[in-house]
Design a protein around this motif. Structure first.
Motif: not given
Lengths: 260, 153, 274
Positions: A38-39, A134-138, A143, C75-76, C79, C82-83, C85-86, C106-107, C110-111, C155
């Motif tokens: 997706r990214h 990675e922390m931003m779930a990307v 990417w 994994f999914e 992730y 983690r969305r 979390m900052g 950016f985040p 992407r999301h 961010r």
């Protein structure tokens, strides 16, 4: 003594290389597959094609032009002794299409774009940009790595085609107006001895393989680098050296398979 | 860098690559065989074509007027049958001869046509009957050595 | 500690190669609090953040975030978690080829598929919160260290996270910037109703904003409690750390094989110049 140390050192290096190779292969697979993630972004891919391709274009063309001219000169002086200068077009075209085009393109690409790629990825790692992603779930593979890898695969054959053409043009300009070979013979001989699939396409296929290998090595060296200023520098050097050797080695294997 | 500008440059880059490939294919490679596409076909039978290949040039007085498009074997006569395409504006008389010559000592072989003097022209698909085969250098040298040997006897 | 725990660690062990970093850590971080993790450099504090974010996995023990066991997530799902979390990184970790605005965006980009107008509003709102709306167009290289940290903070919170990690947020900043960051951490935590975990060895600044603190040493928690409790701690190690004394349970000297005096004597006897 130094020589006696060589054998165990070599053994250790080989033993260290095998798991590294495995990790690098997994890295390649993950990155190539990330194209469906997706990214993954086409915009990023285009940006890399621009960075790798458009910005190396002038370098490639200048290098190709000189290579072609040298081939014209050397070929002429070799052939003129046998009265076979009519074969000069064939010589220039086949040398470029089969070997020099793909190999020189890949070597220049490794020096120009590969080193920059390693430096970029390793400093992204050193400054925690990859972690941040990675922390931003990307997924950083999707990417960062995948667009660069695919850009390398796309760009190198294109650069190679342009290299071939400009090189042949350079060879023509030396052979015909300067050395006085007949222009008609130059092209006609070339045309009757160069085949589209056997010489042009296989050369471009080689370039594609080289593009993959060079960007793979460059990206992996960047990804596996020590995240320090020194690590970034070391990785960049190692990237160019490894990629260049890999291109030459792979060229031998590909030539053995493709042109026999 | 503006996004649009990158798109433009990448587009130009890819087009340049495709253009380079096209030129390579048509000008350098074998795909330029279309050059004599509108030409007419002639045949010629030789006892030996040597190393003549498809795409070898056909020349008249040193000027290329066509190319060899096919080389086959006539199963009845055991002659090599060479098919050529000739530029349409070159009309050859019926008593035209064809020979296979070598360019220089080591160069490639080509078909040389020598026009005769008859008023009638060869029709497309016609056959040149007067032919001279390729010179076989091995045979030539062998013959020379043999002649020398027998002459000195 | 009556509030529900957002993050829970149970007997977590982690080692990097032969080196044991965490040897059985238990922790319970309540919702809405600012919790600080303190300890000497290289003591496994950053490792703990990575464990809680799921970027590292423990050798044994359990980590639960928002009721989900991190080890059990694929994994999914990880992730997806983690969305929410900052993280503010020590070196800010801004993307060098993006402007401040694009970094914060950016985040979101992407999301979510947001219209440019809404995206602009959201990003500028966060930049305004850290006082840098005017710097939206600048590139990271044009920002000072303190400003870069604040952009990175914007961010980190742009997705309105439930959990914010701060990795050494005060390191390498001038006193004014330190004060600004500390205030922002407190303000953002309360405004977003988030929970913050703060890794730092800046005792004064940390204690000024933290509700609760843990002190890590030798891979274990040696002291915990509110800042007042910690200050009054009777652990020698904790007192050395909080007071910044050069010598104590953490020795000043790296252990050497022999006595300094004998080493001097023997090298003098060998005629070496030191």
């Amino acid at each position: 003594m130094a020589f006696l140390d060589f054998v165990p050192n070599l053994g250790r290096r080989v033993l260290l290389t095998i798991p590294n190779l495995g990790a690098a292969a997994r890295f390649l697979l993950r990155s190539l597959v990330a194209v469906i993630n997706r990214h993954f972004s086409i915009q990023q891919l285009l940006k890399q094609v621009y960075g790798f391709g458009v910005r190396s274009l002038l370098l490639m063309m200048v290098a190709a032009f000189f290579t072609g001219m040298v081939l014209g000169f050397q070929g002429y002086y070799a052939l003129v002794r046998f009265g076979a200068t009519s074969a000069l077009g064939t010589l220039v075209a086949l040398s470029l299409l089969r070997e020099l085009g793909p190999v020189l393109t890949a070597l220049l690409f490794a020096g120009r774009a590969g080193s920059a790629l390693t430096a970029e990825i390793s400093s992204m790692k050193a400054t925690e940009q990859l972690n941040a992603m990675e922390m931003m779930a990307v997924n950083p593979f999707a990417w960062v790595v995948a667009p660069r890898l695919w850009a390398g695969i796309i760009v190198v054959p294109i650069l190679c085609a342009i290299f071939d053409l400009v090189g042949i043009l350079g060879g023509y300009l030396i052979s015909v107006p300067v050395l006085g070979v007949d222009g008609g013979t130059f092209w006609a001989q070339m045309q009757s001895n160069v085949t589209f699939s056997g010489d042009i396409l296989t050369g471009l296929f080689k370039a594609l393989c080289f593009g993959l290998v060079v960007t793979w090595i460059a990206a992996w060296q960047g990804y596996a680098a020590q995240p320090t200023a020194e690590g970034v520098g070391n990785a960049t050097t190692r990237s160019v050296v490894t990629a260049s050797l890999a291109v030459l080695g792979l060229d031998f294997i590909l030539t053995a398979f493709l042109f026999t | 860098m503006e996004k649009r500008a990158i798109d433009w440059w990448v587009g130009i880059f890819v087009l340049l690559g495709i253009a380079a490939l096209m030129v390579l294919a048509l000008r350098v490679g074998n795909l330029s065989g279309f050059a004599y596409n509108d030409g007419y076909v002639l045949h010629a039978n030789f006892t030996n074509v040597g190393s003549l290949k498809v795409r070898s040039p056909v020349r008249l007085g040193g000027v290329t007027i066509g190319e060899v498009t096919h080389i086959g074997m006539d199963p009845k006569t055991f002659m090599a049958k060479v098919t050529m395409r000739i530029e349409p504006k070159v009309k050859l008389p019926t008593d035209t001869g064809a020979s296979i010559y070598t360019e220089g000592l080591l160069g490639e072989q080509y078909v040389a046509v020598q026009p005769g003097g008859m008023p009638q022209e060869l029709k497309p698909g016609g056959t040149i009957t007067m032919t001279q085969s390729a010179v076989n250098i091995d045979q030539l040298i062998g013959q020379m050595v043999f002649d020398k040997a027998s002459g000195s006897k | 500690m009556a509030a529900e725990a957002l993050v829970e660690l149970e007997n977590v062990h982690f080692s990097r190669g032969p080196h044991l970093v965490l040897a059985g850590v238990d922790m319970r971080i309540p919702q809405g609090a600012i919790v600080s993790l303190m300890g000497a450099s290289g003591g496994g504090k950053t490792t703990m953040l990575n464990l809680m974010a799921g970027t590292l996995a423990p050798q044994s023990g359990r980590i639960r975030v928002a009721g989900q066991d991190l080890q059990a997530l694929d994994f999914e799902d990880l992730y997806r978690l983690r969305r929410r979390m900052g993280m503010l990184f020590q070196h800010s970790a801004l993307f060098t080829d993006f402007s401040a605005f694009e970094n914060v965006a950016f985040p979101l980009r992407r999301h979510f598929r947001l219209s440019e107008g809404i995206l602009r509003k959201l990003v500028l709102m966060k930049l305004e919160a850290v006082g840098l709306r005017g710097a939206a167009g600048l590139m990271p290289a044009e920002l000072s260290g303190g400003m870069a940290r604040r952009v990175a903070l914007a961010r980190a919170v742009v997705m309105d996270p439930m959990l914010i990690f701060y990795d050494e947020p005060f390191t390498g900043l001038d006193p004014i910037s330190v004060g600004i960051i500390a205030t922002l951490i407190r303000r953002l935590n309360d405004a977003l109703g988030a929970t913050s975990i703060l890794v730092s060895h800046d005792v004064q600044e940390t204690f000024s904003i933290a509700d609760y603190g843990y002190i890590l040493a030798g891979g274990k928690i040696i002291a915990e409690g509110s800042p007042e409790v910690l200050r009054a701690s009777d652990s020698e190690l904790a007192r050395q750390f909080l007071g910044g004394q050069p010598d104590g349970p953490v020795p000043f000297h790296y252990p050497a094989r022999d006595n300094y005096a004998t080493a001097l004597m023997s090298s003098a006897a060998a005629g070496e110049v030191i």
